[in-house]
Design a protein around this motif. Structure first.
Motif, PDB file in Angstrom:
ATOM      1  N   PHE A 187       4.217  49.920 -31.447  1.00 21.39           N
ATOM      2  CA  PHE A 187       3.657  50.842 -30.448  1.00 21.39           C
ATOM      3  C   PHE A 187       2.406  51.561 -30.973  1.00 21.39           C
ATOM      4  N   ASN A 188       1.473  50.798 -31.533  1.00 21.31           N
ATOM      5  CA  ASN A 188       0.196  51.413 -31.934  1.00 21.31           C
ATOM      6  C   ASN A 188      -0.540  51.874 -30.678  1.00 21.31           C
ATOM      7  N   ALA A 189      -1.646  52.615 -30.876  1.00 21.77           N
ATOM      8  CA  ALA A 189      -2.306  53.268 -29.739  1.00 21.77           C
ATOM      9  C   ALA A 189      -2.731  52.284 -28.642  1.00 21.77           C
ATOM     10  N   SER A 190      -3.348  51.174 -29.010  1.00 24.35           N
ATOM     11  CA  SER A 190      -3.849  50.260 -27.968  1.00 24.35           C
ATOM     12  C   SER A 190      -2.698  49.548 -27.251  1.00 24.35           C
ATOM     13  N   THR A 191      -1.676  49.187 -27.995  1.00 28.16           N
ATOM     14  CA  THR A 191      -0.519  48.538 -27.361  1.00 28.16           C
ATOM     15  C   THR A 191       0.184  49.519 -26.427  1.00 28.16           C
ATOM     16  N   PHE A 192       0.270  50.755 -26.879  1.00 26.84           N
ATOM     17  CA  PHE A 192       0.910  51.765 -26.035  1.00 26.84           C
ATOM     18  C   PHE A 192       0.105  51.954 -24.748  1.00 26.84           C
ATOM     19  N   ALA A 193      -1.231  51.945 -24.901  1.00 28.86           N
ATOM     20  CA  ALA A 193      -2.090  52.063 -23.706  1.00 28.86           C
ATOM     21  C   ALA A 193      -1.816  50.900 -22.752  1.00 28.86           C
ATOM     22  N   ALA A 194      -1.678  49.700 -23.315  1.00 29.04           N
ATOM     23  CA  ALA A 194      -1.392  48.524 -22.469  1.00 29.04           C
ATOM     24  C   ALA A 194      -0.049  48.704 -21.767  1.00 29.04           C
ATOM     25  N   ARG A 195       0.925  49.240 -22.462  1.00 32.94           N
ATOM     26  CA  ARG A 195       2.251  49.405 -21.860  1.00 32.94           C
ATOM     27  C   ARG A 195       2.238  50.491 -20.791  1.00 32.94           C
ATOM     28  N   HIS A 342       3.756  42.551 -25.359  1.00 33.70           N
ATOM     29  CA  HIS A 342       4.231  43.864 -24.908  1.00 33.70           C
ATOM     30  C   HIS A 342       4.120  44.037 -23.392  1.00 33.70           C
ATOM     31  N   VAL A 343       3.075  43.509 -22.807  1.00 30.95           N
ATOM     32  CA  VAL A 343       2.952  43.574 -21.336  1.00 30.95           C
ATOM     33  C   VAL A 343       4.148  42.849 -20.713  1.00 30.95           C
ATOM     34  N   ILE A 344       4.446  41.666 -21.247  1.00 29.59           N
ATOM     35  CA  ILE A 344       5.551  40.860 -20.705  1.00 29.59           C
ATOM     36  C   ILE A 344       6.883  41.591 -20.917  1.00 29.59           C
ATOM     37  N   GLU A 345       7.061  42.169 -22.093  1.00 27.99           N
ATOM     38  CA  GLU A 345       8.310  42.883 -22.383  1.00 27.99           C
ATOM     39  C   GLU A 345       8.453  44.135 -21.510  1.00 27.99           C
ATOM     40  N   GLN A 346       7.361  44.860 -21.328  1.00 26.20           N
ATOM     41  CA  GLN A 346       7.408  46.071 -20.500  1.00 26.20           C
ATOM     42  C   GLN A 346       7.846  45.725 -19.072  1.00 26.20           C
ATOM     43  N   ARG A 347       7.348  44.601 -18.580  1.00 29.21           N
ATOM     44  CA  ARG A 347       7.683  44.192 -17.215  1.00 29.21           C
ATOM     45  C   ARG A 347       9.149  43.785 -17.070  1.00 29.21           C
ATOM     46  N   GLN A 348       9.742  43.341 -18.190  1.00 28.22           N
ATOM     47  CA  GLN A 348      11.130  42.862 -18.098  1.00 28.22           C
ATOM     48  C   GLN A 348      12.119  43.993 -17.808  1.00 28.22           C
ATOM     49  N   ASN A 349      11.777  45.197 -18.250  1.00 31.92           N
ATOM     50  CA  ASN A 349      12.701  46.318 -18.062  1.00 31.92           C
ATOM     51  C   ASN A 349      11.866  47.564 -17.806  1.00 31.92           C
ATOM     52  N   ASN A 350      11.131  47.523 -16.702  1.00 29.50           N
ATOM     53  CA  ASN A 350      10.083  48.538 -16.521  1.00 29.50           C
ATOM     54  C   ASN A 350      10.588  49.904 -16.087  1.00 29.50           C
ATOM     55  N   LYS A 351       9.935  50.914 -16.627  1.00 26.58           N
ATOM     56  CA  LYS A 351      10.121  52.300 -16.190  1.00 26.58           C
ATOM     57  C   LYS A 351       8.753  52.945 -16.383  1.00 26.58           C
ATOM     58  N   ILE A 352       8.256  53.649 -15.406  1.00 26.84           N
ATOM     59  CA  ILE A 352       6.939  54.265 -15.551  1.00 26.84           C
ATOM     60  C   ILE A 352       6.955  55.224 -16.749  1.00 26.84           C
ATOM     61  N   ILE A 353       5.867  55.212 -17.516  1.00 28.56           N
ATOM     62  CA  ILE A 353       5.789  56.061 -18.725  1.00 28.56           C
ATOM     63  C   ILE A 353       5.034  57.327 -18.354  1.00 28.56           C
TER      64      ILE A 353
END
Ligand SMILES: CC(C)(COP(=O)(O)OP(=O)(O)OC[C@H]1O[C@@H](n2cnc3c(N)ncnc32)[C@H](O)[C@@H]1OP(=O)(O)O)[C@@H](O)C(=O)NCCC(=O)NCCS
Length: 373
Positions: A187-195, A342-353
Motif C-alpha cells: 500500500f505505497n502512496a501511488s498504489t493506495f491512490a490507485a485503490r 491492486h485495481v483488480i483486487e480492490q474490485r473483487q471486494n470493494n468498499k469505498i475508501i
C-alpha cells in the motif's frame, strides 16, 4: 475503532491484500509468497508481472504467449501520436505518461471492467515505454520512431527505443531485474491512490492516471532522479563526504535514503547495488560509484540510515546510458504490474475508501452576511 489521528497513516492497516508483504520477517519483500531474493536472478520481469496480475507464476508456454501478447500491443494509436507531438518538449516524462494513459482511456475505454481489466493492464505495460520514447525522440532528438520492436521483454524494448539499437546484454539484464524490484510494494502512496480511485468504481485508466501523478513526487518515485542529481554533484568521494556533512548540518533530506516501512534495510537495495557495481566496472567508472558509496557510508555513519531502492538504481540506470529524467518513468513501466494487481483486487471486494479527519478548525460560529463583514 480508534479516533486517534496517525500522521501519514503510518503503520495503520488500510485494508487486506494477497499481493505483497513488505517489511515482515527482517525487512523482507514477497510477491504472492515469493521472496524477491528468490525471483531476481531466476525470473524475468514478465514472469513476475504475470504472477502479480494473473495470480500464479506462468509455465514456459504461458510466459512465451504472454511475451508475445505484450509484443503485439506496442504500437501507438495514430491519435495518441498526435497528442504526444503536442506535449511540450519541456514537459516532465511523468506528465507525458499521465496524459498518455488518460488519453488512451478515451480511445480504448473500459466498458466491461471484469472482461477487459487484464487486457488493459497488459496494454498499458506494453505501451508505456512506447509512449515515453515516442515523445522523447520526437522532441529531444527530432525523429519520429517506430515503436514496434521484436525485443522479448519490456526492458529490452524500452532500451531499444531509447538507444535505437539493441542494448548490451548486461544493460538489458540489469534493467529487466530492476523492473522486478520496482514491480510491487503493497500500500505505497501511488498504489493506495490507485485503490482509492478504483474504490469509487471509476475506470482502470483513471486509477492508473492517479497512480502516475502520485508516483511523480520526489518523496516517492521521483527520488531516483533526485538521488542522481545528488551523486552527480560531487567529483570525488572526499567532496561527497564534505558535501554530505554540510547538507546534514542544514537538515536537508537526502534522497534515496530512509523508508516509511523498512527499519533496518531495504532488501531491494543490496540487489540493485550489485548491479550498479557491475555496470560501473563495465563502464570503467571511477567517479559515480565511489561517490555513491561514500554518500551511503556517510548516511549510515551520521544518520544510521540505509539506502532504499532508488539510490543505487539511479547509479545503475546512469551506467545504462539512460537520461536521468527517464528514471521515474522506468518505475512506472514496472509498477504498472503492481498497480494493476491492486485495481483488480480492490474490485473483487470493494468498499469505498473514505477515512475521517480530526477537526482542528474554529468552533461553530454565527455566519455574518457579506454586507456586514
Ligand atoms: C521515505 C521517507 C518519505 C519516509 O518517511 P518517514 O518514514 O515518514 O520518515 P520521517 O520523514 O518521519 O523521518 C524520520 C526522521 O528521519 C529524517 N529523515 C528521513 N529520511 C531522511 C532522509 N532521506 N535524509 C535525511 N533525513 C531523513 C526525518 O527528517 C525525520 O527527522 P526528525 O525526526 O528530526 O524530523 C523519507 O525517509 C524520505 O523522505 N526519504 C527521502 C525520499 C526517498 O528516498 N523516497 C523514496 C522512498 S522508497
Amino acid at each position: 475503532m480508534t479516533n486517534q489521528t496517525v500522521a501519514g497513516l503510518k503503520g495503520v492497516s488500510a485494508g487486506q491484500t494477497a499481493i505483497c508483504t513488505v517489511g515482515s520477517e527482517g525487512n523482507s519483500l514477497h510477491y504472492r509468497g515469493y521472496s524477491i531474493e528468490d525471483m531476481v536472478g531466476q525470473a524475468c520481469f514478465e514472469e513476475v508481472a504475470y504472477l502479480l496480475i494473473y495470480g500464479e507464476l506462468p509455465n514456459q508456454s504461458k510466459l512465451a504467449a504472454y511475451q508475445q501478447k505484450l509484443k503485439s500491443l506496442r504500437d501507438l494509436p495514430e491519435a495518441l501520436k498526435i497528442v504526444l507531438k503536442l506535449i511540450p518538449r519541456t514537459a516532465h516524462p511523468m506528465d507525458v505518461l499521465k496524459v498518455g494513459c488518460a488519453f488512451l482511456g478515451t480511445l480504448e475505454s473500459e466498458t466491461h471492467p471484469t472482461q477487459q481489466q487484464c487486457d488493459i493492464a497488459d496494454r498499458l505495460m506494453a505501451l508505456f515505454p512506447s509512449i515515453v520514447m515516442y515523445w522523447y525522440q520526437w522532441h529531444h532528438l527530432g525523429r519520429e520512431i517506430d515503436t514496434h520492436t521484436e525485443a522479448d521483454g519490456v526492458a529490452a524494448h524500452f532500451l531499444e527505443l531509447l538507444l535505437q539499437r539493441k542494448p548490451e546484454a548486461m544493460v538489458s539484464e540489469a534493467v529487466d531485474q530492476s523492473l522486478i524490484l520496482y514491480a510491487e510494494h503493497e500500500f505505497n502512496a501511488s498504489t493506495f491512490a490507485a485503490r482509492v480511485t478504483t474504490a469509487t468504481l471509476s475506470d482502470f485508466y483513471s486509477a492508473i492516471t492517479s497512480a502516475i501523478g502520485t508516483l511523480r513526487g520526489p518523496l516517492h518515485g521521483g527520488a531516483n532522479e533526485a538521488a542522481m542529481e545528488l551523486i552527480e554533484a560531487y567529483q570525488t568521494p572526499a567532496e561527497a563526504k564534505a558535501g554530505l556533512l554540510d547538507r546534514l548540518a542544514r537538515k536537508e533530506k537526502i534522497m534515496g535514503f530512509g523508508h516509511a516501512v523498512y527499519k533496518i534495510r531495504d532488501p531491494r537495495s543490496d540487489i540493485i547495488q550489485g548491479w550498479a557495481k557491475k555496470l560501473a566496472a563495465l563502464r570503467g567508472d571511477k567517479v559515480i560509484y565511489p561517490v555513491a558509496e561514500m554518500i551511503d557510508k556517510m548516511m549510515r555513519d551520521e544518520k544510521h540510515m540505509f539506502p532504499n531502492l532508488d539510490f543505487y538504481s539511479a547509479a545503475a540506470y546512469h551506467f545504462c546510458d539512460i537520461p536521468t529524467e527517464l528514471f521515474t518513468p522506468i518505475f512506472v513501466f514496472a509498477r504498472i504490474a503492481g498497480w494493476s494487481a491492486h485495481v483488480i483486487e480492490q474490485r473483487q471486494n470493494n468498499k469505498i475508501i473514505r477515512p475521517g479527519a480530526e477537526y482542528i478548525g474554529p468552533e461553530p460560529r454565527p455566519f455574518v452576511a457579506i454586507a456586514n463583514r
